[in-house]
Write a protein that holds these residues in place. Structure first.
Motif, PDB file in Angstrom:
ATOM      1  N   PHE A  82      -6.612  11.450  -8.110  1.00 49.93           N
ATOM      2  CA  PHE A  82      -5.466  10.584  -8.339  1.00 49.93           C
ATOM      3  C   PHE A  82      -4.472  11.318  -9.220  1.00 49.93           C
ATOM      4  O   PHE A  82      -4.858  11.888 -10.248  1.00 49.93           O
ATOM      5  N   SER A  83      -3.210  11.300  -8.815  1.00 50.65           N
ATOM      6  CA  SER A  83      -2.165  11.959  -9.594  1.00 50.65           C
ATOM      7  C   SER A  83      -0.947  11.051  -9.682  1.00 50.65           C
ATOM      8  O   SER A  83      -0.598  10.377  -8.704  1.00 50.65           O
ATOM      9  N   ALA A  84      -0.300  11.058 -10.821  1.00 54.49           N
ATOM     10  CA  ALA A  84       0.913  10.263 -10.994  1.00 54.49           C
ATOM     11  C   ALA A  84       2.004  10.784 -10.068  1.00 54.49           C
ATOM     12  O   ALA A  84       2.289  11.980 -10.048  1.00 54.49           O
ATOM     13  N   GLY A  85       2.591   9.894  -9.264  1.00 52.69           N
ATOM     14  CA  GLY A  85       3.695  10.274  -8.387  1.00 52.69           C
ATOM     15  C   GLY A  85       3.280  10.867  -7.062  1.00 52.69           C
ATOM     16  O   GLY A  85       4.128  11.168  -6.223  1.00 52.69           O
ATOM     17  N   ASP A  86       1.980  11.066  -6.813  1.00 55.07           N
ATOM     18  CA  ASP A  86       1.501  11.627  -5.557  1.00 55.07           C
ATOM     19  C   ASP A  86       0.509  10.684  -4.901  1.00 55.07           C
ATOM     20  O   ASP A  86      -0.145   9.889  -5.572  1.00 55.07           O
TER      21      ASP A  86
END
Length: 270
Positions: free
Chosen positions: A48-52
């Motif tokens: 999980f990545s912020a913005g992706d």
């Protein structure tokens, strides 16, 4: 079943996993080891990545060998309603997390649960989270058609330091090795902010314009939060939450969360 210090089979298997950190079969080998001690029916390793969108490193194969369409829908946008994804964004920390710990009060009443979770995961889910930095979380998620027992959870909690350490050591090899497009379920595709997507969908399909607060309330409703939980998260009163919901439904010309969920799906497929 418990793992004692003298359980040489466990320690031998962990040593073999360390040797396999740079090999393509690492994830399958790790899952096979866990499955010797705890029964589960599905698994996925992802970041999980912020913005992706989530980046999938490995997953259990489908019975017919074809991509799981429900999981593809998850990667396109349904992950924004996933309790584990939301928890990883709101609470950045490593550990073992249970569905019961992260799911909102009304999660099982949501369209997300009815249309995706109970069909794809079925009953229960547990997740090892390895927090990489403020924006990224490497996860190994285990799904089961039965509720995990207290004994199983206790066992997974005991071995979670080993598992999380292995996840952290595996990551450099995932990032260093190029993978063919047909060998990976999903690359980390940049996605517009969910609020922008939903707002555009609402404007196009309904000719309505929602406020930022109404959009926030709508997403939290779809994820299963009660009015009290939404009020706490947004630091407003429960009565204000109800007012935002009333205004949102009026602008959209809808009367149910099911209709709101359909609009959300339109936004993700746009």
């Amino acid at each position: 079943m418990t793992i004692a210090l003298q359980d040489m089979a466990w320690h031998r298997s962990v040593a073999q996993l360390i040797e396999a950190l740079d090999r393509p079969n690492f994830w399958a080998q790790l899952v096979r080891l866990l499955n010797q001690y705890v029964t589960f029916d599905s698994w996925v390793a992802l970041q999980f990545s912020a913005g992706d969108r989530p980046q999938v490193f490995a997953e259990c194969p489908a019975e017919d060998g074809n991509p799981d369409q429900l999981f593809q829908d998850y990667l396109k946008g349904l992950y924004l309603l996933d309790p584990f994804y939301i928890a990883s964004r709101e609470r950045s920390q490593s550990g073992l997390f249970r569905l019961a710990e992260v799911a909102p009060e009304h999660f099982e009443l949501t369209e997300y649960y009815q249309r995706y979770f109970r069909l794809n995961v079925v009953a229960d889910e547990i997740q090892f989270n390895c927090q990489l930095d403020n924006d990224r979380t490497l996860c190994l998620s285990l799904g089961s058609t039965q509720r995990f027992t207290a004994e199983q959870i206790a066992l997974l909690s005991m071995i979670q330091p080993w598992v999380i350490a292995l996840l952290r050591q595996r990551l450099p090899f995932e990032l260093a090795e190029p993978v063919a497009d047909d060998e990976r379920t999903a690359a980390p595709l940049p996605t517009a902010d969910w609020r922008t997507q939903l707002e555009a969908s609402v404007q196009q399909s309904r000719g309505a314009q929602l406020t930022a607060r109404e959009l926030d309330v709508g997403r939290l409703m779809l994820s299963g939060c009660s009015s009290k939980e939404i009020a706490r998260k947004l630091e407003i009163s429960a009565e204000t939450v109800r007012v935002h919901k009333k205004h949102m439904y009026s602008k959209l010309g809808i009367k149910s969360q099911s209709e709101l969920f359909s609009i959300f799906l339109q936004a993700q497929s746009a």
